[in-house]
Design a protein around this motif. Structure first.
Motif, short mmCIF file in Angstrom:
data_model
loop_
_atom_site.label_atom_id
_atom_site.label_comp_id
_atom_site.label_asym_id
_atom_site.label_seq_id
_atom_site.Cartn_x
_atom_site.Cartn_y
_atom_site.Cartn_z
N THR B 76 0.84 -1.20 0.00
CA THR B 76 0.00 0.00 0.00
C THR B 76 0.88 1.25 0.00
O THR B 76 0.49 2.27 -0.58
CB THR B 76 -0.96 0.03 1.21
N ALA B 77 2.06 1.18 0.62
CA ALA B 77 2.92 2.37 0.62
C ALA B 77 3.49 2.62 -0.76
O ALA B 77 3.43 3.74 -1.27
CB ALA B 77 4.06 2.21 1.63
N ILE B 78 4.05 1.58 -1.39
CA ILE B 78 4.72 1.82 -2.66
C ILE B 78 3.73 1.94 -3.83
O ILE B 78 3.79 2.89 -4.59
CB ILE B 78 5.74 0.70 -2.95
N TYR B 79 2.84 0.97 -3.96
CA TYR B 79 1.92 1.04 -5.09
C TYR B 79 0.76 1.97 -4.78
O TYR B 79 0.38 2.82 -5.59
CB TYR B 79 1.40 -0.35 -5.46
N GLY B 80 0.16 1.81 -3.57
CA GLY B 80 -1.01 2.61 -3.22
C GLY B 80 -0.66 4.08 -3.13
O GLY B 80 -1.22 4.91 -3.85
N PHE B 81 0.28 4.42 -2.24
CA PHE B 81 0.65 5.83 -2.10
C PHE B 81 1.62 6.27 -3.21
O PHE B 81 1.32 7.20 -3.97
CB PHE B 81 1.26 6.09 -0.73
N GLY B 82 2.74 5.58 -3.31
CA GLY B 82 3.77 6.02 -4.26
C GLY B 82 3.24 6.03 -5.69
O GLY B 82 3.42 7.01 -6.42
#
Ligand code: HEM
Lengths: 214, 493
Positions: B76-82
């Motif tokens: 979620t951090a890399i694909y979702g947010f980033g």
């Protein structure tokens, strides 16, 4: 130039312009799009880049290992003296012997009725040509060792190990598990490989024939 | 031609407004998703963090066991947010710099929705235990098309904008944006093929895995962040970027060296020695682009640092740009074998990752949003205080996190190299630092909530209308600034 012309819709509705501009006060107050300055690159920095590049070349040379798919020792490159020193055959042989333990067991005694022992076996301590022939081509079918009959398969190792490794495991087996016999040189293995290396696995009789042949 | 535009500011304003109108829907949906996933990722991160010092925390819920919640945090951090923050940035920046409208906005909005569904399905899959087990590519395969298709829309839109651009000069940010759109699909597809789809086995699979793991940061997040910094810093302070020549050198050296660095993640593993050696050299050579970009941004800022006092955009952008230099220096040194002997398999790596992601990438994405959202929506940010809270929480929380983890990691590594140190003692030693990490995470979370509130208000249809920008300043500061400006003007004369 296209960008000199506002969008036609925008020009057609001048009474909207004020409202739109007000709504977009943020867009109006901002600075123009960024541009590039043309200061030169500092020379000291270019010199620094040069040194980084030289260092990179040095590091690849010094720690490239042997540039094979299996060499994991980064210091094994041509520059490092460790590589050229000959390997101790007993150590190398012990390493290769790991491939044999699943059948002949770590103590070399085999498993009764399934895998013959390497300890106190004439095949091991006797004729070294015959021993090399067994390892290179493997054995199929009935096989008698120390009066005990076995009927299974001994795999061929000629594609897995080079002459040096096969000679080393022979030396190791001939001097472990209570065995005592002269070390084997890699020239012996090389000669046997040349002679019969293209054949399939031995049977008890074809092996005896080969050993008698000299 | 940019010169023509400069001589006709009215036209430039009109073209900006047109661009922003066309971009509003697509960019807002991507950025709103980014904030949503940032919140989810932070919560998942806090749960993972708490489990490391208090193993019983939520210990009997199968879906929230460490092995599931931790990959959900990453994805979620890399694909979702980033991924979404970068996509929004990419679309808006490219449209602005090409002075074209965003093409097929409806398709892009649909893409944004599909992307969110993909992350949601994938994360639930991982929570249910369907993780692929390949680090950084844990999302189950059925979710991947939902992430790839929207990105294809973005790639097409990006190319369309670039090839119908109304400017003749291609600005440095655009190089990075074009590069990202070419690199990222190649990365994802070849990495999936080599890992989850099984094109190669064994060690080669691990190499492909970390080649991807490093490049998703280096050839996706980093170039987008740099593109944002190259745009925002000169834009806000109204000065040209220091040197075109340095921009060129920085871009190409980045493109050449970063791609080789991935194998430093596998130092000490059963890889052919030369693969790791090349990774180390690639990492060390990153000093060249990093120093180049550092000089370029710093020299542009020189003499304008007083603007940091008021401009939220500039504060986040400069923070991001400075930490880009620092975290990259750290990363380059970290790749050396002698360094890895201590810090490999310790919390140090995690300290470094968050220093980079939350100190460099995230602040630059925040800066983009602070700058662009008022232009996209026609609203102003409702509260300067919330912006201030967001900034200080981000900076302090990130430092607490990164410093505690890096320090703990070094000590942990030295203890692990000592064969007489009992393992349990080492674990016990790290526990207080793991608590400090959770504290740092909570501070970051507070900042995120402040930003969420502000963001929620700005996307309301014209509820709050201010005609002046929201600056982080009191009247006293404002007067001080006015004096400073006057002083500078006098110096110029
Ligand atoms: C020149 C640039 C950089 C280099 C050479 C570099 C180097 C490294 C090294 C050596 C590791 C640790 C490997 C290990 O011990 O397992 C690592 C991990 C990592 N770094 Fe960087 N780094 C750089 C910049 C960045 C930046 C700017 C970010 C964030 C935007 C970042 C994010 C990460 C991530 C996500 C990991 C994953 C670690 C893991 O889960 O094992 N790096 N990097």
């Amino acid at each position: 130039m296209k960008s000199d012309q506002p969008n036609p819709e925008f020009r057609r509705a001048p009474e909207l312009q004020d409202r739109i501009l007000e709504m977009h006060s943020a867009a109006m107050r901002e600075m123009s799009e960024p541009r590039d300055g043309i200061r030169p690159t500092p020379v000291t920095f270019l010199i620094l880049c040069f040194f980084f590049t030289m260092w990179g070349g040095y590091y690849i040379g010094a720690y490239g290992g042997d540039w094979t798919g299996t060499g994991m020792n980064e210091k094994a490159g041509a520059a490092a003296p460790v590589a050229s020193a000959p390997q101790n055959p007993m150590a190398l042989g012990a390493e290769v012997y790991n491939a044999c333990t699943q059948c002949h067991q770590a103590d070399g005694k085999g498993l009764a009725g399934q895998f013959p022992p390497l300890a106190a076996s004439e095949y091991v301590t006797g004729d070294e040509r015959r021993f090399a022939a067994i390892l290179l081509n493997g054995i199929n079918g009935d096989f008698v060792v120390n009066g005990q009959k076995y009927n299974s398969q001994m795999p061929a190792w000629k594609d897995n190990y080079n002459d040096e490794e096969i000679a080393a495991v022979m030396t190791y087996v001939r001097n472990s598990f209570g065995n005592k016999a002269a070390p084997v040189s890699k020239q012996v293995v090389e000669a046997v490989r040349k002679e019969v290396g293209a054949n399939g696995p031995w049977s008890e009789s074809s092996l005896a024939e080969f050993a008698a042949k000299k | 031609m940019s010169a023509a535009v400069e001589t006709n500011p009215q036209v430039e304003v009109v073209s900006r407004i047109e661009v922003d109108r066309s971009a509003e829907g697509a960019v807002t949906i991507y950025w709103a998703s980014a904030l949503f996933w940032l919140t989810i990722a932070t919560i998942a991160g806090l749960i993972s963090s708490a489990k490391l010092h208090s193993p019983d925390f939520l210990g009997n819920i199968e879906w929230l066991t460490f092995g599931r919640i931790r990959p959900v945090h990453w994805d979620t951090a890399i694909y979702g947010f980033g991924g979404t923050a970068a996509s929004g940035t990419l679309l808006w920046l490219q449209a602005r710099l090409c002075q074209t409208r965003i093409p097929f906005p409806a398709l892009l909005i649909a893409g944004g929705v599909i992307f969110n569904v993909g992350i949601l399905l994938g994360s639930i899959g991982v929570l249910m235990g369907q993780s692929t087990g390949v680090e950084t590519l844990e999302l189950p395969l059925y979710a991947m098309p939902l992430l790839v298709i929207p990105y294809v829309f973005i790639v097409i839109a990006n190319f369309k904008m670039y090839f119908t651009r109304k400017t003749s000069h291609t600005y440095v940010s655009q190089w990075y944006l074009m590069a990202v759109t070419v690199w990222f699909p190649i990365l994802v597809l070849s990495a999936e093929a080599c890992t989850n789809l099984g094109a190669v086995d064994g060690v080669a699979q691990a190499i492909a895995n970390w080649w991807y793991g490093h490049n998703v940061v280096g050839l996706f997040a980093t170039p987008t962040g740099i593109a944002a910094a190259y745009y925002l810093i000169p834009k806000v302070i109204g000065k040209p970027i220091h040197s075109y020549h340095l921009s060129l050198l920085g871009f190409w050296s980045n493109a050449i060296f970063y791609n080789w660095a991935g194998t430093h993640h596998l130092t000490g593993g059963p890889l052919p020695a030369w693969t790791i050696t090349i990774g180390v050299v690639g990492s060390l050579m990153m000093f060249i682009p990093v120093i180049t970009i550092g000089i370029n941004h710093h020299m542009t800022m020189l003499g304008s640092f007083h603007h940091l006092k008021t401009s939220p955009t500039l504060r986040f952008a400069v923070m991001g740009s400075m930490i880009y230099t620092l975290s990259s220096f750290q990363g380059s040194l970290e790749s050396l074998r002698s360094h890895q002997e201590i810090t490999h398999f310790t919390h140090y790596t995690i300290g470094h990752v968050h220093f980079g992601m939350y100190g460099f990438f995230a602040p630059l994405m925040f800066a983009m949003m602070y700058y662009a959202m008022p232009r996209l929506t026609g609203n102003e940010w409702s509260s300067a205080r919330l912006i201030r809270i967001h900034f200080w929480c981000t900076l302090i929380g990130m430092l607490v996190y990164a410093i505690s983890m890096c320090y703990a990691g070094i000590r942990q590594g030295m203890m692990m190299n000592d064969p007489t140190a009992p393992f349990l003692d080492i674990v016990r030693f790290t526990v207080p630092f793991l608590w400090i990490r959770t504290l740092g995470g909570l501070i970051l979370f507070a900042g995120t909530i402040a930003f969420l509130i502000n963001f929620w208000r700005i996307v309301q249809p014209h509820r709050l209308r201010f005609v002046t920008p929201t600056l982080m300043t009191t009247e006293r500061d404002y007067n001080m600034l006015l004096n400073k400006e006057k002083e500078l003007e006098q110096n110029d004369k």
